[in-house]
Design a protein around this motif. Sequence first.
Motif, short mmCIF file in Angstrom:
data_model
loop_
_atom_site.label_atom_id
_atom_site.label_comp_id
_atom_site.label_asym_id
_atom_site.label_seq_id
_atom_site.Cartn_x
_atom_site.Cartn_y
_atom_site.Cartn_z
N TYR A 1 14.19 30.44 -5.53
CA TYR A 1 13.44 31.69 -5.40
C TYR A 1 14.72 32.78 -5.50
O TYR A 1 15.93 32.37 -5.41
CB TYR A 1 12.79 31.80 -3.96
CG TYR A 1 13.64 31.51 -2.88
CD1 TYR A 1 14.59 32.53 -2.19
CD2 TYR A 1 13.67 30.11 -2.00
CE1 TYR A 1 15.39 32.16 -1.21
CE2 TYR A 1 14.40 29.90 -1.23
CZ TYR A 1 15.04 30.84 -0.56
OH TYR A 1 16.11 30.60 0.51
N LYS B 1 -2.05 35.60 -7.49
CA LYS B 1 -1.18 34.59 -7.71
C LYS B 1 -0.67 34.10 -6.35
O LYS B 1 -0.25 35.07 -5.51
CB LYS B 1 0.19 35.22 -8.71
CG LYS B 1 1.03 34.19 -8.90
CD LYS B 1 0.75 33.19 -9.98
CE LYS B 1 1.88 32.13 -10.18
NZ LYS B 1 1.73 31.12 -11.11
N ILE C 1 2.53 31.67 -4.74
CA ILE C 1 3.65 31.10 -5.15
C ILE C 1 4.44 30.75 -3.62
O ILE C 1 4.53 31.62 -2.91
CB ILE C 1 4.60 31.89 -5.85
CG1 ILE C 1 4.07 32.39 -6.92
CG2 ILE C 1 6.03 31.17 -6.00
CD1 ILE C 1 4.84 33.28 -7.73
N TRP D 1 9.01 27.95 -6.93
CA TRP D 1 8.94 29.58 -7.43
C TRP D 1 8.53 29.32 -8.90
O TRP D 1 9.20 28.55 -9.64
CB TRP D 1 10.24 29.89 -7.16
CG TRP D 1 10.35 31.51 -7.56
CD1 TRP D 1 10.78 32.09 -8.58
CD2 TRP D 1 9.81 32.50 -6.63
NE1 TRP D 1 10.42 33.52 -8.50
CE2 TRP D 1 9.97 33.83 -7.34
CE3 TRP D 1 9.23 32.41 -5.28
CZ2 TRP D 1 9.57 34.88 -6.60
CZ3 TRP D 1 8.95 33.74 -4.66
CH2 TRP D 1 9.11 34.75 -5.26
N ASP D 2 7.72 30.46 -9.37
CA ASP D 2 7.46 30.46 -10.79
C ASP D 2 8.45 31.49 -11.31
O ASP D 2 8.05 32.70 -11.05
CB ASP D 2 5.86 30.88 -10.79
CG ASP D 2 5.43 30.94 -12.37
OD1 ASP D 2 6.39 30.92 -13.30
OD2 ASP D 2 4.28 31.25 -12.46
N ASP D 3 9.23 31.19 -12.06
CA ASP D 3 10.22 32.25 -12.56
C ASP D 3 9.78 32.87 -13.71
O ASP D 3 10.17 34.18 -14.27
CB ASP D 3 11.38 31.28 -13.43
CG ASP D 3 12.31 30.55 -12.36
OD1 ASP D 3 12.66 30.97 -11.55
OD2 ASP D 3 12.60 29.56 -12.59
N ASP D 4 8.55 32.54 -14.37
CA ASP D 4 7.85 33.32 -15.46
C ASP D 4 7.06 34.22 -14.92
O ASP D 4 6.43 35.07 -15.80
CB ASP D 4 7.05 32.17 -16.45
CG ASP D 4 8.07 31.26 -17.05
OD1 ASP D 4 9.08 31.89 -17.49
OD2 ASP D 4 7.55 30.05 -17.32
N TYR D 5 6.78 34.45 -13.48
CA TYR D 5 5.65 35.53 -12.99
C TYR D 5 6.38 36.68 -13.06
O TYR D 5 7.50 36.67 -12.04
CB TYR D 5 5.07 34.82 -11.72
CG TYR D 5 4.23 35.95 -11.15
CD1 TYR D 5 2.86 35.94 -11.68
CD2 TYR D 5 4.45 36.50 -9.98
CE1 TYR D 5 2.09 36.87 -11.27
CE2 TYR D 5 3.43 37.40 -9.68
CZ TYR D 5 2.25 37.67 -10.13
OH TYR D 5 1.29 38.27 -9.79
#
Length: 496
Positions: free
Chosen positions: A49, A155, A157, A162-166
Motif C-alpha cells: 500500500y 471499490k 481494497i 492493494w490494487d496498484d492499478d486502481y
Amino acid sequence: MAPQLDAIVVGAGFGGLGAAIELDRLGLREFVILEREDDLGGTWYVNRYPGLAVDIASVTYSYSFEPNPYWSRLFAPGEELKKYADHVADKYDLRGRMRFGTVVEGAHWDAGNEQWVVAIAGGDTLTARYLLTATGFLSQPYTPPFPGIESFAGKIIHTTAWDDDYDLTDRRAAIIGTGATAVQLVPEVAAKVAALTVFQRTPIWVVPKVDAPIPGVVQGLFAKVPLTQKAARLANTAMLEALMVLGVLHYAQAKPLNTAAAALAKAHLFAQVRDRRTRAALTPHYDFGCKRPTFSNTYFKTFNQPHVRLETNSIDHIESDGIVTADGHKTEIDTLLLATGFNLWDVNFPAIEIIGRDGVNLGKFWRENRFQAYEGITVPKFPNFLSLNSPYSYSGLSYFTTIEAQMKHMGRLFTELFRRGERTFEVTERANAEFLDRVTDKLGSSVFYGGDCATARSYYFNQHGEAALLRPTSTASAHREAVSFPLDDYTYGRTA
C-alpha cells in the motif's frame, strides 16, 4: 518409514528465512520452505500500500549477522525490505528450497514413525522429522463483518491486497481503521482523493518520526567499517528498550518514563492539529503502550486539510454508495479502503491446524488452557515442533530480536539432541508451566495490568484478557536465556 525431509518450514518471511539459515548451520540441509504466496518476503511481499515503510529504524530492523549498509532512509520504505529479503534468500541459498503457491492445510505428528505429516492443498503430503511454523504474527487479514458490506457498489481494497492499478485521483474515499497501517496510508490517500473520511474506533499514540535520507557517505562508512553500523544499531536498540521494556513492561517501576512518552505524543498532536475538537478525538484515553504506538510526522497534519474528515461514531451498516454511522449520518463514497489489521487470537495461533501427540489440537489446547509456549517456541505434547510466532515470544520492538533469539534456542536444542544421538525432543510440562508462571508474574508490573488499557482494544490482548504476546524481558535477557536454558527442560528420544 523414514521421513522424506529433515525439516519443513512453513512461511518464507523473515522468520522462515532465519529458521532455514539456522537449519543449514546445524547441518539439517534437507528441508523445504512452504509459502502460500507467489514470492518470499512475508508481510513485505503481501503489503504494497502507498506509504508502506518500516516503523522501526532500518539499522535495527534486519539480521544482526547480515547488516545492510545501503538503506536509503532511517525508516526504509517497504520495497527495500522486500529487496533485503531477496538478498538474504539468495546469499544463503534458500530460494531453491522454497515452494511458492503452496497452501499448508494442516500437520499431524506420526508417533509410530517419529515424523510430521504435512497436508498440502490439492491432496499432496510431505513428511519430515521436524516441523517449524514461521507464519508470522500478522498473517491473517481481518475484515470486520460490517452489515451490508456485500452490497457496496464501489471499490473495496484491503491494505494486504492493494490494487496498484486502481486510480485514487478525485475519488470519494473512506479508510476504516487508525492503526499503524492507517497512519502510513492516510496522508498518501489524502494527497490524491477529492474527499476522505477516516473512520476511527480507537485513537493511536503517535510520536514524532526522526526520519531522513541516509547520505551516501554514511552508507559507504557502514559498508567499509561495519563496526559503525553495529554502533548505530546498538544505540537504536537501547532507545527501543527504554521505550518498550522500561516504559511498558516495567510500568510499575518506571511510570514517569511512560508518562513522558505520552506527553511527547500529546505535544506532537497539539503542534500539528489546529482544531481543538479534532485533537480531542485523536487523543487516546488509555495509557501509552497498551496498544502498539507508532511514528509519523504527517498523519496528524492530514486532518487539517479541508477535504479530510475524522469520523468517530461507530459504523452501523454499509450501503451501496456509502457508510451509515450509529447516529444515522451517511457518508457517500465510491472507494472503501480497509486498514482493519489482522486476526491474531482467533485464527493465527496457529495459522494452520496442528495435531500433536495423543491427538492434541494446538489451537484448541491454547484456547482452552491459556496461550503458552516455553521460551516462546515449544509446547508440551508437540514433539519435534518449533513455533516461531508463539505466545510470549515477541521480544523488544524489532521482530528481528525475536527471530535471532529463537535461532539461538534452536541451535542449543538441536546441538544437545545430536550430542545425545537422539531423534526427538519435547519440552517438559514442568518447564513449560514454570516459564508460563514466570512471564505471567513479570507481566503483573506491565502497563497491560498496572495501567489503564480498558479502551485500547489492543491486539496485545487475547480473548481471555491476557497480554500473551510480548515476552516481559529485555532483549539481552531473551538472548541470554536462549543459549543457557536448562537442557533437561526437554526430554530426548522419548515421546510415548
